[in-house]
Design an enzyme around this catalytic site. Sequence first.
Site, PDB file in Angstrom:
ATOM      1  N   TYR A  83    -129.822 111.868 -37.097  1.00  0.00           N
ATOM      2  CA  TYR A  83    -128.695 112.693 -36.673  1.00  0.00           C
ATOM      3  C   TYR A  83    -127.897 113.154 -37.876  1.00  0.00           C
ATOM      4  O   TYR A  83    -127.944 112.553 -38.952  1.00  0.00           O
ATOM      5  CB  TYR A  83    -127.808 111.967 -35.660  1.00  0.00           C
ATOM      6  N   CYS A  84    -127.174 114.240 -37.669  1.00  0.00           N
ATOM      7  CA  CYS A  84    -126.275 114.788 -38.684  1.00  0.00           C
ATOM      8  C   CYS A  84    -124.976 115.133 -37.971  1.00  0.00           C
ATOM      9  O   CYS A  84    -124.591 114.456 -37.025  1.00  0.00           O
ATOM     10  CB  CYS A  84    -126.912 115.999 -39.372  1.00  0.00           C
ATOM     11  N   GLY A  85    -124.319 116.197 -38.388  1.00  0.00           N
ATOM     12  CA  GLY A  85    -123.073 116.582 -37.745  1.00  0.00           C
ATOM     13  C   GLY A  85    -123.275 117.229 -36.395  1.00  0.00           C
ATOM     14  O   GLY A  85    -122.504 116.997 -35.464  1.00  0.00           O
ATOM     15  N   PHE A 112    -123.370 113.858 -34.645  1.00  0.00           N
ATOM     16  CA  PHE A 112    -122.190 112.994 -34.601  1.00  0.00           C
ATOM     17  C   PHE A 112    -121.058 113.647 -33.817  1.00  0.00           C
ATOM     18  O   PHE A 112    -120.309 112.964 -33.118  1.00  0.00           O
ATOM     19  CB  PHE A 112    -121.750 112.638 -36.025  1.00  0.00           C
TER      20      PHE A 112
END
Length: 125
Positions: A83-85, A112
Amino acid sequence: MAKNHSPRFLDIVNSAKSRVPECTVHDVKSRSDKGEDFILIDVREDHEFSKGRIPGAVHLGKGIIERDIEQLVPDTSTLLILYCGGGFRSALAADNLQTMGYNNVISMDGGFSGWKAAEYEIETE
Protein backbone atom coordinates in the site's frame (compact mmCIF):
# COMPACT_ATOMS: atom_id res chain seq x y z
CA MET A 1 -7.20 11.01 -5.96
CA ALA A 2 -5.81 11.65 -9.45
CA LYS A 3 -6.31 15.42 -9.46
CA ASN A 4 -2.64 16.24 -8.82
CA HIS A 5 -1.13 13.53 -10.98
CA SER A 6 0.24 14.05 -14.45
CA PRO A 7 -1.29 12.20 -17.40
CA ARG A 8 1.93 10.27 -18.12
CA PHE A 9 2.16 9.10 -14.52
CA LEU A 10 -1.46 7.97 -14.66
CA ASP A 11 -0.71 6.13 -17.91
CA ILE A 12 1.99 4.01 -16.27
CA VAL A 13 -0.17 3.47 -13.19
CA ASN A 14 -3.07 2.26 -15.33
CA SER A 15 -0.72 0.00 -17.25
CA ALA A 16 0.56 -1.53 -13.98
CA LYS A 17 -2.98 -1.88 -12.63
CA SER A 18 -3.89 -3.92 -15.71
CA ARG A 19 -1.35 -6.55 -14.56
CA VAL A 20 -1.55 -6.33 -10.77
CA PRO A 21 -4.34 -7.79 -8.63
CA GLU A 22 -5.92 -5.27 -6.29
CA CYS A 23 -7.87 -5.48 -3.07
CA THR A 24 -9.68 -2.95 -0.92
CA VAL A 25 -8.78 -1.63 2.50
CA HIS A 26 -11.71 -3.65 3.83
CA ASP A 27 -10.23 -6.83 2.33
CA VAL A 28 -6.94 -6.19 4.12
CA LYS A 29 -8.69 -5.46 7.41
CA SER A 30 -10.71 -8.66 7.07
CA ARG A 31 -7.61 -10.75 6.27
CA SER A 32 -5.82 -9.24 9.25
CA ASP A 33 -8.77 -9.81 11.59
CA LYS A 34 -8.93 -13.46 10.47
CA GLY A 35 -5.23 -13.90 11.17
CA GLU A 36 -4.38 -14.71 7.56
CA ASP A 37 -0.70 -15.04 6.81
CA PHE A 38 0.62 -12.21 4.63
CA ILE A 39 3.21 -9.47 4.71
CA LEU A 40 1.83 -5.94 4.56
CA ILE A 41 4.34 -3.56 2.97
CA ASP A 42 4.11 0.21 3.12
CA VAL A 43 5.86 1.63 0.05
CA ARG A 44 5.43 5.29 0.98
CA GLU A 45 8.29 7.69 1.67
CA ASP A 46 10.03 7.66 5.06
CA HIS A 47 8.35 10.87 6.22
CA GLU A 48 4.90 9.49 5.34
CA PHE A 49 5.55 6.23 7.18
CA SER A 50 6.81 8.02 10.28
CA LYS A 51 3.60 10.07 10.55
CA GLY A 52 1.39 6.99 10.63
CA ARG A 53 0.93 3.51 9.21
CA ILE A 54 -1.26 0.44 9.25
CA PRO A 55 -0.45 -1.71 12.31
CA GLY A 56 2.01 -4.46 11.50
CA ALA A 57 3.18 -2.95 8.22
CA VAL A 58 6.78 -3.32 7.14
CA HIS A 59 8.35 -0.27 5.52
CA LEU A 60 10.08 -0.72 2.19
CA GLY A 61 9.76 2.55 0.29
CA LYS A 62 9.09 2.45 -3.42
CA GLY A 63 12.61 3.72 -4.05
CA ILE A 64 14.26 0.69 -2.41
CA ILE A 65 11.77 -2.16 -2.46
CA GLU A 66 13.26 -3.89 -5.49
CA ARG A 67 16.71 -3.67 -3.95
CA ASP A 68 15.75 -4.98 -0.51
CA ILE A 69 12.75 -7.30 -0.99
CA GLU A 70 14.79 -10.50 -1.40
CA GLN A 71 16.46 -9.99 1.98
CA LEU A 72 13.10 -9.55 3.71
CA VAL A 73 11.11 -12.07 1.66
CA PRO A 74 13.24 -14.70 -0.11
CA ASP A 75 10.20 -16.90 -0.90
CA THR A 76 8.64 -15.51 -4.09
CA SER A 77 5.33 -17.25 -3.36
CA THR A 78 4.74 -15.34 -0.09
CA LEU A 79 1.55 -13.29 -0.10
CA LEU A 80 2.55 -9.63 -0.19
CA ILE A 81 0.04 -6.80 0.09
CA LEU A 82 1.47 -3.40 -0.79
CA TYR A 83 0.00 0.00 0.00
CA CYS A 84 0.91 3.64 -0.46
CA GLY A 85 -1.08 6.84 -0.03
CA GLY A 86 -3.84 6.01 -2.47
CA GLY A 87 -2.98 2.91 -4.48
CA PHE A 88 -0.88 4.24 -7.35
CA ARG A 89 2.72 3.80 -6.15
CA SER A 90 1.82 0.42 -4.66
CA ALA A 91 0.56 -0.76 -8.05
CA LEU A 92 3.83 0.32 -9.67
CA ALA A 93 5.89 -1.42 -6.97
CA ALA A 94 3.75 -4.57 -7.17
CA ASP A 95 4.23 -4.66 -10.94
CA ASN A 96 8.00 -4.54 -10.47
CA LEU A 97 7.90 -7.30 -7.86
CA GLN A 98 5.93 -9.47 -10.27
CA THR A 99 8.63 -8.82 -12.88
CA MET A 100 11.16 -10.03 -10.29
CA GLY A 101 9.26 -13.31 -9.93
CA TYR A 102 7.02 -12.62 -6.93
CA ASN A 103 3.80 -14.33 -7.92
CA ASN A 104 1.48 -13.51 -5.02
CA VAL A 105 1.51 -9.71 -4.89
CA ILE A 106 -1.55 -7.52 -4.37
CA SER A 107 -1.87 -3.73 -4.37
CA MET A 108 -4.30 -2.22 -1.86
CA ASP A 109 -6.52 0.23 -3.73
CA GLY A 110 -7.30 3.32 -1.67
CA GLY A 111 -4.05 3.09 0.25
CA PHE A 112 -3.44 4.67 3.62
CA SER A 113 -5.93 7.43 2.82
CA GLY A 114 -8.66 4.83 2.37
CA TRP A 115 -7.59 3.04 5.55
CA LYS A 116 -7.87 6.26 7.56
CA ALA A 117 -11.19 7.17 5.90
CA ALA A 118 -12.56 3.78 7.01
CA GLU A 119 -11.47 4.78 10.54
CA TYR A 120 -9.35 1.68 11.01
CA GLU A 121 -6.58 1.69 13.59
CA ILE A 122 -3.29 3.34 12.72
CA GLU A 123 0.11 3.32 14.43
CA THR A 124 2.13 6.47 15.01
CA GLU A 125 5.54 7.10 16.48
